[in-house]
Design an enzyme around this catalytic site. Sequence first.
Site: not given
Lengths: 427, 427
Positions: B280, B301, B416
Site C-alpha cells: 500500500e 519445498h 468500494k
Amino acid sequence: MTYKQTFENCFSSTENGDQDWVRTAFMKALSQTETIASSLSVLKDEGRLPILELPEKLDDLTALSEHPFVTEKDYNRFVVVGIGGSSLGAQVLVNIRNKDDAPYLHFWDTLDYHVMRPHLSGSKLKETRFLLVSKSGTTPEILAQVLLVIEALNNEGGMRAVSQQCLVICEPGDNPLGYIADKWNIPRLDHDPDVGGRYSAFSLVGALPALIAGIDMNEVRRGAKEVLDDTLTNPESAPRVSAALNHALSDICDVRMNVLMPYSKQLEPFTHWFRQLWAESVGKEGRGSTPLNALGPIDQHSQLQLWLDGPNDKFFTLIINQDDDASPLMDVSLADNIPELDYLKNHRISDVVHAEAHATAKTLADRGKYLRCIYIETLDERTIGALMMHFMLETIFTCHLLGVNPFDQPAVEEGKRLTKMYLKGEG
Amino acid sequence: MTYKQTFENCFSSTENGDQDWVRTAFMKALSQTETIASSLSVLKDEGRLPILELPEKLDDLTALSEHPFVTEKDYNRFVVVGIGGSSLGAQVLVNIRNKDDAPYLHFWDTLDYHVMRPHLSGSKLKETRFLLVSKSGTTPEILAQVLLVIEALNNEGGMRAVSQQCLVICEPGDNPLGYIADKWNIPRLDHDPDVGGRYSAFSLVGALPALIAGIDMNEVRRGAKEVLDDTLTNPESAPRVSAALNHALSDICDVRMNVLMPYSKQLEPFTHWFRQLWAESVGKEGRGSTPLNALGPIDQHSQLQLWLDGPNDKFFTLIINQDDDASPLMDVSLADNIPELDYLKNHRISDVVHAEAHATAKTLADRGKYLRCIYIETLDERTIGALMMHFMLETIFTCHLLGVNPFDQPAVEEGKRLTKMYLKGEG
C-alpha cells in the site's frame, strides 16, 4: 463443467497498443497445445504418466477406503507429518469440509516445536494417529519429526503404540523412513515413484487424509476426469486456453507474476498448493513467472492499491464462489436503518463477498490489468477435483510452451547438501 | 541493537557487470536519506507525524492497561473484528506468545461464515468479548460482522450483553460504527485520525489486543524507539541502508519483487503485516516492487526451485532466529544409528531450522541472488518492536526515494463504490 472461465479484458487493453500482438501470440500458442495434448495422450495411454491415469482409477480408492485409519473410529485426531507435495494437496481436499468437523486433522508442515509439542504428550498423544509421509523417505524435516513422534509414543506405550498409531507413506525399497517403519512394525503404504510430489494430490498422499476426513474421493476424481478428458481432446478447453494466454502475456506484456485470489477462505490452502505447483514447474533456466497467493476480500485491504496503481506486471485470477452461505440476513434495523447502511439491507455475508469480488474484477479490468475469472456454483468434491486438475494441466501446458520440464526440480539439491554439512559441523 | 542486518552479496554479483552501478546508485540514495531523516525529525518534533511519537509515549499504555478488557479475567475468549491495518499488527504482537495460551484471541480477518459461526452461539458466545475495529467506522466487512455480533448477543442477553461484551475502536465523531456503539451503549475508544491503519500497530489498535494477551507493550515500544532514534540520527542505520539498497536494486537490476522469509512460524503474521505495509505504501503511479510473503523452511519445498533457477528479479530477506527451541535432542538410536541419519544426531529441531536457513542463504548468494539476512537472538517483545519499526522506516524511506507518498492509498476507492452499488442492485 463444474466451473466457468472468462478473460475479461486480456485482448482489449487500451493502455498500450499491444492487444493485437497478444492475440497473435495467444493464437500461435493455442495451436501449439495440440501437439502437447497429443504427446500427453500418448504418454497416458502407454502408462508413462501415472498422474493422468489417477482420475479414472477406482481400485486403489476401494482399498484405501478399507484401511483401518479410515474405518476404525477409535482415534479422533490425525496428524499428517509431511511437507510440500506430501501435505498441501491433502490440505486442499480436507479444507472443503467445515474446519471443526471430526475427526480433527492437523498438518505439521512446519518445524516449529510450539506447533508439535501439544500433540506429543498427555491425552492428545493417546488420541492421535500419525501419517508419516515423505516420498523419497529422506526429507530431513520429516525424519526429524518422525524421531520425535516415535520417541513420544514409545515412552507412552512402547512398540505397540508406535505400530498402532503410525502409518508410513514412502517409496518402496530401502530408504531411512522405510527402515524406521520396518524396525518399529509400522505399516507402510507405497508412494508411486512416478508420481511427483506436487502432482500427487489425487494419489494416496492426498486421498488417504481426505478419506479419513470423510471426503468423497470418487467425486474428486470424477471432477478431475471431466477436465482431463476435455483438455486432451478439445482445443478450446479452459486449461489450454489459459496456458496459451499465460504464455502470450509473459512474452508480449512482460507479465512477471501470476496472482491467484479466491474469494473463499476454504480455498486458502488451494493457493498454497498452486504456488508450489507453479513455482517448481515453471521456474527453470531463468524462465517462469512468480506465483502470488492472495485471498478475497481480505487482500483487497492489503494488496489492491499496488495491484491497481503499481506496475502492470501481473496476471490476475479471481475464483468466485457464487454459492450463498448460511448466515442470517443482516438486520440494519439494529442500527436504526441509518442510510449509510442501506446497502447491507437484507443481504447475507456471502452477498458482500460476491459484490466485492465482482467489484474488484471490474476495477482491475477497467484499469487495464490482465484478468481471468473462474466462477464456481458450489465448492464440493467434484469442483475441487476439477479445479486441481485444471491448474495441473494449465501448468503442464504452460511449461511445454515455455520449453521447460514440468516435472523436475533440479535446483534445490545444493541447499539440501549444505544443510547436512552444517548439521555435521562441516560448514 | 536487538537485531543484526547483513547484505551477503548485493555488491558482488558476478552474474553481470552491474555491481559498480549498484554501488553508485546505493551511495547516492543513502546520501539522500539524510534529507528524509531531517524532514521526519521535524515532523516528529512538531507533532505532525504521530506514528513516530508512539514509541516514546507512556501514558496511553497505562490507561489501556487499566481497561476492563485487560484487567477483568471473566472472559477467556476475545474476537478481534478488524481487517488489514485493524488486525494484522495486533496479530504480529499476539503471535510471539504460545498459541494455546489463555486468554484465547481469535481474529476475524475474513468474511467466511464458517469461521464466525462457532463464536456466535452457545457457550462460546457467552465466554467471548468482541473488539470491533474500523478506523473510519465505515468498512463494509466490519459493519456486516458487527451486525451479526450484535444480533447474536442481543438475542442471548439483550443490550446488557451487547454493551458488556463489546468494545468499539474507531475515529471520534459521527460514523456508522460509532453510531452503533452509542445506540447500544458499547464503550468507544478513539482511533487517532492521524495514525494510518498500516502504521498503527503501536497504537491502541495493536496495543489493546497485545495487552489482553499479556504482551509487555512497554518493551515493544522500547525496541521500536531504539530503532527510531538510531534511524533519525545515524546515516548508516539499518533501515536507511536497506531503503537505499532497495532503491538501487530496483533501479539498476530491475528487481520487481521483495521476498520476506522468516525461519520462524511465529513470524508468519509478520510477513502478512509487511505485505500490506509495503504494497500500500510503495505501489503508486506505476511504481513499486511487489512484496512476497514466505516462511522457512516450509517454502524451500515450494518456492526455492523458482528462486534459484528462475528470473533474477527478487530481493530476498531471510529473518533467522538463532534461539534454540525446547525440543529434545533427536535420538537416532531409535533408527539403529543408521549412517543416513548421522547428521541429525544430538541436534534439536531448531538446529535443523538454523542449518536450513544458513544453507538457503548461502545457496541464494552463491547463485548471485540479491540477499539480505536479519539475525535475531530471541523473539521477544523488544525484538518484535524493533523489527516492526525497522520495516516501517525502511518502507517510508524507500517511498521517499521513489517519490511516492508512503501514507495514502488513493486507488482503492473505486472498488468500494462498486461494491455498494452491486449490493444495492445498481450494478
